[in-house]
Design a protein around this motif. Structure first.
Motif, PDB file in Angstrom:
ATOM      1  N   PHE A 116      61.808  85.332  27.925  1.00  0.00           N
ATOM      2  CA  PHE A 116      63.070  86.083  29.106  1.00  0.00           C
ATOM      3  C   PHE A 116      64.265  86.341  27.063  1.00  0.00           C
ATOM      4  O   PHE A 116      65.405  86.586  27.851  1.00  0.00           O
ATOM      5  N   ASN A 117      63.643  86.825  26.125  1.00  0.00           N
ATOM      6  CA  ASN A 117      64.381  87.599  25.573  1.00  0.00           C
ATOM      7  C   ASN A 117      66.287  85.784  24.847  1.00  0.00           C
ATOM      8  O   ASN A 117      67.335  87.152  25.078  1.00  0.00           O
ATOM      9  N   LEU A 118      65.822  85.263  24.917  1.00  0.00           N
ATOM     10  CA  LEU A 118      66.540  84.107  23.872  1.00  0.00           C
ATOM     11  C   LEU A 118      66.381  83.972  22.548  1.00  0.00           C
ATOM     12  O   LEU A 118      67.971  83.371  22.853  1.00  0.00           O
ATOM     13  N   GLY A 119      65.325  84.902  22.137  1.00  0.00           N
ATOM     14  CA  GLY A 119      65.705  84.536  20.906  1.00  0.00           C
ATOM     15  C   GLY A 119      64.813  83.829  19.757  1.00  0.00           C
ATOM     16  O   GLY A 119      64.503  83.795  18.854  1.00  0.00           O
ATOM     17  N   THR A 120      64.310  82.847  20.657  1.00  0.00           N
ATOM     18  CA  THR A 120      63.252  81.993  20.107  1.00  0.00           C
ATOM     19  C   THR A 120      61.870  81.398  21.315  1.00  0.00           C
ATOM     20  O   THR A 120      61.851  81.757  22.569  1.00  0.00           O
ATOM     21  N   LYS A 121      60.915  82.054  20.608  1.00  0.00           N
ATOM     22  CA  LYS A 121      59.342  81.570  21.166  1.00  0.00           C
ATOM     23  C   LYS A 121      59.170  80.314  21.626  1.00  0.00           C
ATOM     24  O   LYS A 121      59.387  78.991  21.185  1.00  0.00           O
ATOM     25  N   THR A 122      58.685  80.083  22.795  1.00  0.00           N
ATOM     26  CA  THR A 122      58.677  78.785  23.500  1.00  0.00           C
ATOM     27  C   THR A 122      57.619  78.578  24.250  1.00  0.00           C
ATOM     28  O   THR A 122      56.291  80.074  24.258  1.00  0.00           O
ATOM     29  N   VAL A 123      56.936  77.965  24.740  1.00  0.00           N
ATOM     30  CA  VAL A 123      55.775  76.928  25.722  1.00  0.00           C
ATOM     31  C   VAL A 123      56.332  76.626  27.341  1.00  0.00           C
ATOM     32  O   VAL A 123      57.399  76.000  26.910  1.00  0.00           O
ATOM     33  N   ARG A 124      55.202  76.806  27.980  1.00  0.00           N
ATOM     34  CA  ARG A 124      55.252  76.416  28.946  1.00  0.00           C
ATOM     35  C   ARG A 124      54.707  74.558  29.492  1.00  0.00           C
ATOM     36  O   ARG A 124      53.423  74.150  28.134  1.00  0.00           O
ATOM     37  N   LYS A 125      55.421  73.862  28.377  1.00  0.00           N
ATOM     38  CA  LYS A 125      55.613  72.425  29.006  1.00  0.00           C
ATOM     39  C   LYS A 125      55.664  71.519  29.919  1.00  0.00           C
ATOM     40  O   LYS A 125      54.329  70.618  30.170  1.00  0.00           O
ATOM     41  N   LEU A 126      55.726  71.808  30.951  1.00  0.00           N
ATOM     42  CA  LEU A 126      55.897  70.460  31.862  1.00  0.00           C
ATOM     43  C   LEU A 126      55.660  71.526  33.501  1.00  0.00           C
ATOM     44  O   LEU A 126      56.883  72.927  33.416  1.00  0.00           O
ATOM     45  N   SER A 127      54.842  71.572  34.403  1.00  0.00           N
ATOM     46  CA  SER A 127      55.272  71.982  35.397  1.00  0.00           C
ATOM     47  C   SER A 127      55.883  71.003  36.709  1.00  0.00           C
ATOM     48  O   SER A 127      55.618  69.805  36.370  1.00  0.00           O
ATOM     49  N   PHE A 128      56.316  71.783  37.758  1.00  0.00           N
ATOM     50  CA  PHE A 128      56.792  70.882  38.934  1.00  0.00           C
ATOM     51  C   PHE A 128      56.715  71.874  40.032  1.00  0.00           C
ATOM     52  O   PHE A 128      56.265  73.011  40.504  1.00  0.00           O
ATOM     53  N   SER A 129      55.848  70.885  40.974  1.00  0.00           N
ATOM     54  CA  SER A 129      55.883  71.513  42.265  1.00  0.00           C
ATOM     55  C   SER A 129      57.109  70.594  42.987  1.00  0.00           C
ATOM     56  O   SER A 129      57.282  69.284  43.355  1.00  0.00           O
ATOM     57  N   VAL A 130      57.712  70.851  44.298  1.00  0.00           N
ATOM     58  CA  VAL A 130      58.076  70.203  45.224  1.00  0.00           C
ATOM     59  C   VAL A 130      58.431  71.206  46.641  1.00  0.00           C
ATOM     60  O   VAL A 130      58.076  72.141  46.500  1.00  0.00           O
ATOM     61  N   SER A 131      57.804  69.420  47.553  1.00  0.00           N
ATOM     62  CA  SER A 131      57.789  69.855  48.868  1.00  0.00           C
ATOM     63  C   SER A 131      58.738  70.263  49.287  1.00  0.00           C
ATOM     64  O   SER A 131      59.779  69.587  49.439  1.00  0.00           O
ATOM     65  N   LEU A 132      59.361  71.745  50.278  1.00  0.00           N
ATOM     66  CA  LEU A 132      59.739  71.773  51.296  1.00  0.00           C
ATOM     67  C   LEU A 132      59.784  71.771  52.391  1.00  0.00           C
ATOM     68  O   LEU A 132      61.160  71.960  53.445  1.00  0.00           O
ATOM     69  N   ILE A 184      45.690  76.981  53.238  1.00  0.00           N
ATOM     70  CA  ILE A 184      46.102  76.306  54.798  1.00  0.00           C
ATOM     71  C   ILE A 184      45.307  76.756  55.515  1.00  0.00           C
ATOM     72  O   ILE A 184      44.510  77.644  56.166  1.00  0.00           O
ATOM     73  N   THR A 185      45.294  75.983  57.427  1.00  0.00           N
ATOM     74  CA  THR A 185      44.476  76.103  57.736  1.00  0.00           C
ATOM     75  C   THR A 185      45.524  76.282  59.547  1.00  0.00           C
ATOM     76  O   THR A 185      44.943  77.080  59.859  1.00  0.00           O
ATOM     77  N   GLU A 186      46.497  75.908  59.660  1.00  0.00           N
ATOM     78  CA  GLU A 186      47.335  76.115  60.423  1.00  0.00           C
ATOM     79  C   GLU A 186      49.045  75.594  60.327  1.00  0.00           C
ATOM     80  O   GLU A 186      49.033  75.185  59.340  1.00  0.00           O
ATOM     81  N   GLY A 187      49.812  76.556  60.500  1.00  0.00           N
ATOM     82  CA  GLY A 187      51.284  76.212  60.248  1.00  0.00           C
ATOM     83  C   GLY A 187      51.877  77.224  59.387  1.00  0.00           C
ATOM     84  O   GLY A 187      51.067  78.174  58.506  1.00  0.00           O
ATOM     85  N   ARG A 188      52.669  76.865  58.335  1.00  0.00           N
ATOM     86  CA  ARG A 188      53.568  77.419  56.937  1.00  0.00           C
ATOM     87  C   ARG A 188      53.713  76.622  56.206  1.00  0.00           C
ATOM     88  O   ARG A 188      54.658  75.941  56.091  1.00  0.00           O
ATOM     89  N   ARG A 189      53.521  76.464  54.977  1.00  0.00           N
ATOM     90  CA  ARG A 189      53.731  75.916  53.570  1.00  0.00           C
ATOM     91  C   ARG A 189      54.799  76.211  52.954  1.00  0.00           C
ATOM     92  O   ARG A 189      54.511  77.843  52.506  1.00  0.00           O
ATOM     93  N   TYR A 190      55.961  75.956  52.543  1.00  0.00           N
ATOM     94  CA  TYR A 190      56.860  76.600  51.642  1.00  0.00           C
ATOM     95  C   TYR A 190      56.826  74.968  50.514  1.00  0.00           C
ATOM     96  O   TYR A 190      57.207  73.750  50.401  1.00  0.00           O
ATOM     97  N   SER A 191      56.724  75.635  49.308  1.00  0.00           N
ATOM     98  CA  SER A 191      56.655  75.013  48.303  1.00  0.00           C
ATOM     99  C   SER A 191      58.152  75.873  47.475  1.00  0.00           C
ATOM    100  O   SER A 191      58.004  77.466  46.931  1.00  0.00           O
ATOM    101  N   LEU A 192      58.618  74.874  46.073  1.00  0.00           N
ATOM    102  CA  LEU A 192      59.301  75.315  45.148  1.00  0.00           C
ATOM    103  C   LEU A 192      58.373  75.140  43.892  1.00  0.00           C
ATOM    104  O   LEU A 192      58.269  73.374  43.954  1.00  0.00           O
ATOM    105  N   VAL A 193      58.370  76.128  42.808  1.00  0.00           N
ATOM    106  CA  VAL A 193      57.732  75.458  41.562  1.00  0.00           C
ATOM    107  C   VAL A 193      58.219  76.070  40.781  1.00  0.00           C
ATOM    108  O   VAL A 193      59.366  77.167  40.762  1.00  0.00           O
ATOM    109  N   GLY A 194      58.183  75.276  39.437  1.00  0.00           N
ATOM    110  CA  GLY A 194      58.885  75.784  38.566  1.00  0.00           C
ATOM    111  C   GLY A 194      58.774  75.453  37.154  1.00  0.00           C
ATOM    112  O   GLY A 194      57.258  74.507  37.258  1.00  0.00           O
TER     113      GLY A 194
END
Length: 202
Positions: A116-132, A184-194
């Motif tokens: 994201f051109n923030l001027g410093t190199k980073t790594v992904r440390k924690l992932s999260f998923s939110v059920s909507l 998924i076998t039926e319906g629609r699933r919404y999730s938010l990940v980051g």
């Protein structure tokens, strides 16, 4: 309520059901849509075919939403991992319809980057998923599962994150952990990940 497991942490009612609906509607209307990509790496059971299928993903850049989940992840991190965390990537609203899934994969990348051109190199440390949306009311299948180990019988042992069956719940885990979303076998699933970044591990 915070539930700690071997490879992940889950918390229920992190946001209200009304907030879940608000995020879905905002993401579908204002989010930047992208076709779900497929990759070659098949994860711990080494299946590379049909890696991912989803109705679509929508990138959400809204500070209010990012702060909600970044603060939630930081609170969990302070009680457990105590990692040095700095920022959260744009959120991803994922939409899964019947037949859609996401095969075994990890979220981390090999070398520190500055995506994201923030001027410093980073790594992904924690992932999260939110059920909507609630699983029992809206869809079948679509479980988020975390890889545990390969058994002596050469089978994949995993944990199913049942807390995510309820809308407004969150699961947090190290970005280097293999995980998947079952078909998924039926319906629609919404999730938010980051993905929450921090300085490289040393």
């Amino acid at each position: 309520m915070l539930n700690c497991h071997n490879h992940y942490v889950a918390a229920t009612n992190i946001i209200s059901k009304n907030k879940c609906i608000e995020i879905i509607n905002w993401g579908l209307k204002h989010g930047k849509r992208e076709v779900a990509k497929t990759f070659a790496d098949g994860g711990p059971d080494n299946k590379s075919e049909d890696f991912r299928g989803a109705a679509g993903i929508f990138w959400i850049r809204k500070q209010e939403y990012s702060e909600i989940f970044l603060n939630a992840v930081k609170d969990i991190n302070e009680n457990l991992w105590k990692l040095n965390l700095t920022f959260c990537e744009p959120l991803q609203l994922s939409v899964y319809d019947p037949g859609h899934f996401y095969h075994w994969h990890v979220d981390s990348f090999i070398k520190p980057e500055d995506p994201f051109n923030l001027g410093t190199k980073t790594v992904r440390k924690l992932s999260f998923s939110v059920s909507l949306n609630d699983k029992n009311l809206n869809y079948k299948g679509g479980d988020l599962q975390i890889f545990n180990r390969i058994t002596h019988e050469n089978k994949v042992d995993f944990a199913t994150i049942k807390e995510l069956h309820s809308a407004g719940s969150i699961a947090v885990f190290p970005s280097a952990k293999d995980h998947r979303v079952t078909k998924i076998t039926e319906g629609r699933r919404y999730s938010l990940v980051g993905w929450v970044h921090g300085p490289p591990f040393v």
